[in-house]
Design a protein around this motif. Structure first.
Motif, PDB file in Angstrom:
ATOM      1  N   GLN A  63       0.778  -1.103   0.075  1.00  9.99           N
ATOM      2  CA  GLN A  63       0.062  -0.041  -0.129  1.00  9.99           C
ATOM      3  C   GLN A  63       0.804   1.215   0.129  1.00  9.99           C
ATOM      4  OE1 GLN A  63      -2.736   0.168   3.167  1.00  9.99           O
ATOM      5  NE2 GLN A  63      -3.970   1.882   2.360  1.00  9.99           N
ATOM      6  N   GLN A  64       1.993   1.247   0.799  1.00  7.28           N
ATOM      7  CA  GLN A  64       2.859   2.477   0.765  1.00  7.28           C
ATOM      8  C   GLN A  64       3.656   2.469  -0.797  1.00  7.28           C
ATOM      9  OE1 GLN A  64       5.453   1.693   3.982  1.00  7.28           O
ATOM     10  NE2 GLN A  64       4.020   2.211   5.743  1.00  7.28           N
ATOM     11  N   ALA A  65       3.938   1.649  -1.179  1.00  9.78           N
ATOM     12  CA  ALA A  65       4.503   1.823  -2.466  1.00  9.78           C
ATOM     13  C   ALA A  65       3.702   2.201  -3.469  1.00  9.78           C
ATOM     14  CB  ALA A  65       5.129   0.134  -2.858  1.00  9.78           C
ATOM     15  N   ARG A  66       2.316   1.842  -3.343  1.00  6.40           N
ATOM     16  CA  ARG A  66       1.351   2.266  -4.403  1.00  6.40           C
ATOM     17  C   ARG A  66       1.100   3.774  -4.302  1.00  6.40           C
ATOM     18  NH1 ARG A  66      -2.496  -0.867  -2.795  1.00  6.40           N
ATOM     19  NH2 ARG A  66      -1.748  -2.705  -3.801  1.00  6.40           N
ATOM     20  N   ARG A  67       1.154   4.023  -2.920  1.00  5.67           N
ATOM     21  CA  ARG A  67       0.797   5.458  -2.501  1.00  5.67           C
ATOM     22  C   ARG A  67       2.150   6.421  -3.348  1.00  5.67           C
ATOM     23  NH1 ARG A  67      -1.216   5.663   3.580  1.00  5.67           N
ATOM     24  NH2 ARG A  67      -3.369   4.691   3.152  1.00  5.67           N
ATOM     25  N   ARG A  68       3.250   5.785  -2.924  1.00 11.23           N
ATOM     26  CA  ARG A  68       4.435   6.518  -3.392  1.00 11.23           C
ATOM     27  C   ARG A  68       4.431   6.397  -5.299  1.00 11.23           C
ATOM     28  NH1 ARG A  68       7.264   3.788   0.693  1.00 11.23           N
ATOM     29  NH2 ARG A  68       7.778   2.282  -0.652  1.00 11.23           N
ATOM     30  N   GLY A  69       4.114   5.447  -5.736  1.00  9.27           N
ATOM     31  CA  GLY A  69       3.870   5.579  -7.190  1.00  9.27           C
ATOM     32  C   GLY A  69       2.914   6.511  -7.583  1.00  9.27           C
ATOM     33  N   GLY A  70       1.758   6.624  -6.901  1.00 10.65           N
ATOM     34  CA  GLY A  70       0.890   7.535  -7.266  1.00 10.65           C
ATOM     35  C   GLY A  70       1.062   9.007  -7.301  1.00 10.65           C
ATOM     36  N   LEU A  71       1.865   9.317  -6.254  1.00  9.71           N
ATOM     37  CA  LEU A  71       2.395  10.638  -6.041  1.00  9.71           C
ATOM     38  C   LEU A  71       3.461  11.087  -6.930  1.00  9.71           C
ATOM     39  CD1 LEU A  71       2.272  13.023  -4.149  1.00  9.71           C
ATOM     40  CD2 LEU A  71       4.255  12.154  -2.865  1.00  9.71           C
ATOM     41  N   VAL A  72       4.393   9.984  -7.440  1.00  6.13           N
ATOM     42  CA  VAL A  72       5.467  10.369  -8.385  1.00  6.13           C
ATOM     43  C   VAL A  72       4.478  10.265  -9.778  1.00  6.13           C
ATOM     44  CG1 VAL A  72       7.353   9.377  -9.625  1.00  6.13           C
ATOM     45  CG2 VAL A  72       7.214   9.223  -7.039  1.00  6.13           C
ATOM     46  N   ALA A  73       3.492   9.499 -10.083  1.00 11.61           N
ATOM     47  CA  ALA A  73       2.834   9.810 -11.108  1.00 11.61           C
ATOM     48  C   ALA A  73       2.325  10.813 -11.497  1.00 11.61           C
ATOM     49  CB  ALA A  73       1.829   8.619 -11.336  1.00 11.61           C
ATOM     50  N   ALA A  74       1.689  11.481 -10.460  1.00  9.75           N
ATOM     51  CA  ALA A  74       0.776  12.962 -10.257  1.00  9.75           C
ATOM     52  C   ALA A  74       1.835  14.041 -10.622  1.00  9.75           C
ATOM     53  CB  ALA A  74       0.150  13.029  -9.223  1.00  9.75           C
ATOM     54  N   CYS A  75       2.897  13.958  -9.833  1.00 15.63           N
ATOM     55  CA  CYS A  75       3.971  14.915 -10.042  1.00 15.63           C
ATOM     56  C   CYS A  75       4.408  14.963 -11.444  1.00 15.63           C
ATOM     57  CB  CYS A  75       5.087  14.651  -9.140  1.00 15.63           C
ATOM     58  SG  CYS A  75       4.596  15.105  -7.461  1.00 15.63           S
ATOM     59  N   SER A  76       4.926  13.730 -12.056  1.00 16.45           N
ATOM     60  CA  SER A  76       5.345  13.677 -13.498  1.00 16.45           C
ATOM     61  C   SER A  76       4.393  14.198 -14.444  1.00 16.45           C
ATOM     62  CB  SER A  76       5.856  12.370 -13.681  1.00 16.45           C
ATOM     63  OG  SER A  76       6.858  11.905 -12.955  1.00 16.45           O
ATOM     64  N   ALA A  77       3.031  13.719 -14.206  1.00 17.52           N
ATOM     65  CA  ALA A  77       1.927  14.105 -15.271  1.00 17.52           C
ATOM     66  C   ALA A  77       2.026  15.592 -15.409  1.00 17.52           C
ATOM     67  CB  ALA A  77       0.880  13.342 -15.119  1.00 17.52           C
ATOM     68  N   VAL A  78       2.165  16.253 -14.207  1.00 20.85           N
ATOM     69  CA  VAL A  78       1.833  17.595 -14.158  1.00 20.85           C
ATOM     70  C   VAL A  78       3.022  18.988 -14.268  1.00 20.85           C
ATOM     71  CG1 VAL A  78       0.654  19.721 -12.888  1.00 20.85           C
ATOM     72  CG2 VAL A  78      -0.212  17.459 -12.927  1.00 20.85           C
ATOM     73  N   GLY A 108       4.224   9.599 -20.157  1.00 23.61           N
ATOM     74  CA  GLY A 108       4.642   8.360 -20.325  1.00 23.61           C
ATOM     75  C   GLY A 108       5.025   7.811 -18.879  1.00 23.61           C
ATOM     76  N   VAL A 109       5.638   8.625 -18.035  1.00 24.70           N
ATOM     77  CA  VAL A 109       6.220   8.180 -16.904  1.00 24.70           C
ATOM     78  C   VAL A 109       4.928   8.003 -15.797  1.00 24.70           C
ATOM     79  CG1 VAL A 109       7.193   8.937 -14.629  1.00 24.70           C
ATOM     80  CG2 VAL A 109       8.633   9.162 -16.953  1.00 24.70           C
ATOM     81  N   ALA A 110       3.997   8.772 -15.905  1.00 23.65           N
ATOM     82  CA  ALA A 110       2.517   8.683 -15.030  1.00 23.65           C
ATOM     83  C   ALA A 110       2.076   7.484 -15.342  1.00 23.65           C
ATOM     84  CB  ALA A 110       1.980   9.950 -15.310  1.00 23.65           C
ATOM     85  N   ALA A 111       1.766   6.912 -16.836  1.00 23.61           N
ATOM     86  CA  ALA A 111       1.196   5.778 -17.048  1.00 23.61           C
ATOM     87  C   ALA A 111       2.054   4.528 -16.567  1.00 23.61           C
ATOM     88  CB  ALA A 111       0.994   5.646 -18.621  1.00 23.61           C
ATOM     89  N   ALA A 112       3.146   4.727 -16.518  1.00 24.35           N
ATOM     90  CA  ALA A 112       4.044   3.602 -16.142  1.00 24.35           C
ATOM     91  C   ALA A 112       3.644   3.291 -14.672  1.00 24.35           C
ATOM     92  CB  ALA A 112       5.581   3.568 -16.561  1.00 24.35           C
ATOM     93  N   LEU A 113       3.590   4.599 -13.793  1.00 20.03           N
ATOM     94  CA  LEU A 113       4.013   4.274 -12.338  1.00 20.03           C
ATOM     95  C   LEU A 113       2.391   4.346 -11.829  1.00 20.03           C
ATOM     96  CD1 LEU A 113       6.998   6.714 -11.522  1.00 20.03           C
ATOM     97  CD2 LEU A 113       6.882   4.288 -11.813  1.00 20.03           C
ATOM     98  N   CYS A 114       1.581   4.628 -12.246  1.00 22.48           N
ATOM     99  CA  CYS A 114       0.121   4.622 -11.529  1.00 22.48           C
ATOM    100  C   CYS A 114      -0.299   3.300 -11.464  1.00 22.48           C
ATOM    101  CB  CYS A 114      -0.747   5.674 -12.492  1.00 22.48           C
ATOM    102  SG  CYS A 114      -1.180   4.817 -14.035  1.00 22.48           S
ATOM    103  N   SER A 115      -1.500   3.392 -10.602  1.00 21.87           N
ATOM    104  CA  SER A 115      -2.114   1.806 -10.359  1.00 21.87           C
ATOM    105  C   SER A 115      -2.826   1.415 -11.473  1.00 21.87           C
ATOM    106  CB  SER A 115      -3.112   1.888  -9.054  1.00 21.87           C
ATOM    107  OG  SER A 115      -4.006   3.149  -9.103  1.00 21.87           O
ATOM    108  N   ARG A 116      -3.453   0.505 -11.544  1.00 16.94           N
ATOM    109  CA  ARG A 116      -4.545  -0.131 -12.643  1.00 16.94           C
ATOM    110  C   ARG A 116      -5.650   0.646 -12.679  1.00 16.94           C
ATOM    111  NH1 ARG A 116      -5.603  -6.476 -12.663  1.00 16.94           N
ATOM    112  NH2 ARG A 116      -3.370  -6.501 -13.065  1.00 16.94           N
TER     113      ARG A 116
END
Length: 208
Positions: A63-78, A108-116
């Motif tokens: 769950q923590q790894a999923r949250r970190r991935g979502g945060l990195v994906a959002a920062c990359s996309a914006v 591309g980074v956001a799509a690779a790191l985000c959850s399903r």
């Protein structure tokens, strides 16, 4: 005496030590406090907390790894489209190559790191983020040029100029999402074929 039943010598002597208790009596004695406890039940009760603790820790780490991935994906996309637009605007009028590269790379980074569930959010939000980044930086750099009727003209120009970058960002996001889906499906097939996988036969179905 009359009216009383005669007691036999066997009843007067009480239960003999060699008399065996019924199964129901043995189960009550085994479950009573201080009585004998089933070894298998005791082992299961003792192993359950220890088996549950690692499982809970692994779920927490996922769950923590999923949250970190979502945060990195959002920062990359914006963040990457904004950085590219600012770099282009500081080097000359309007957005250009750096903005396009930042938008495509960030999506591309956001799509690779985000959850399903977040994959389609990245795909649908990519054109909106790209357009807002280009328009926001352009308007912040030249607010005097977009007053009154000029704002409508500027909005139309922003959409036309950002459309190729929007299309490229959506295409990259779709390619990454499809690639992740294919990879997940290929990883799921060997797990099903493994002897201990979900489709493996249980011990009760084996014939001796």
């Amino acid at each position: 005496m009359a009216g009383q039943r005669a007691r036999t010598p066997y009843q007067d002597a009480g239960p003999r030590p060699e008399d065996r208790a019924f199964p129901a009596q043995r189960s009550r004695v085994a479950g009573a406090p201080g009585g004998p406890v089933d070894a298998a039940h005791a082992g299961h009760a003792g192993a359950e907390p220890s088996a549950r603790a690692p499982r809970t820790g692994a779920a927490r780490r996922r769950q923590q790894a999923r949250r970190r991935g979502g945060l990195v994906a959002a920062c990359s996309a914006v963040g990457l489209p904004l950085l590219g637009a600012v770099a282009d605007e500081s080097g000359g009028p309007g957005v250009g190559l750096l903005f396009a590269a930042g938008s495509v790379l960030g999506t591309g980074v956001a799509a690779a790191l985000c959850s399903r569930p977040g994959r389609w959010w990245v795909v649908t939000a990519a054109p909106v983020v790209v357009l807002l980044a280009a328009a926001g930086v352009e308007y912040a750099a030249h607010p005097d040029e977009y007053r009154g009727r000029n704002l409508g003209t500027g909005t139309l120009r922003w959409v036309v100029e950002a459309f190729p970058v929007m299309a490229a960002a959506v295409g990259v996001a779709l390619a990454v999402v499809v690639g992740r889906a294919v990879a997940d499906r290929r990883r799921a097939v060997p797990d099903r074929r493994r002897p201990d996988g979900p489709g493996a036969p249980t011990g009760g179905s084996r014939r001796g």
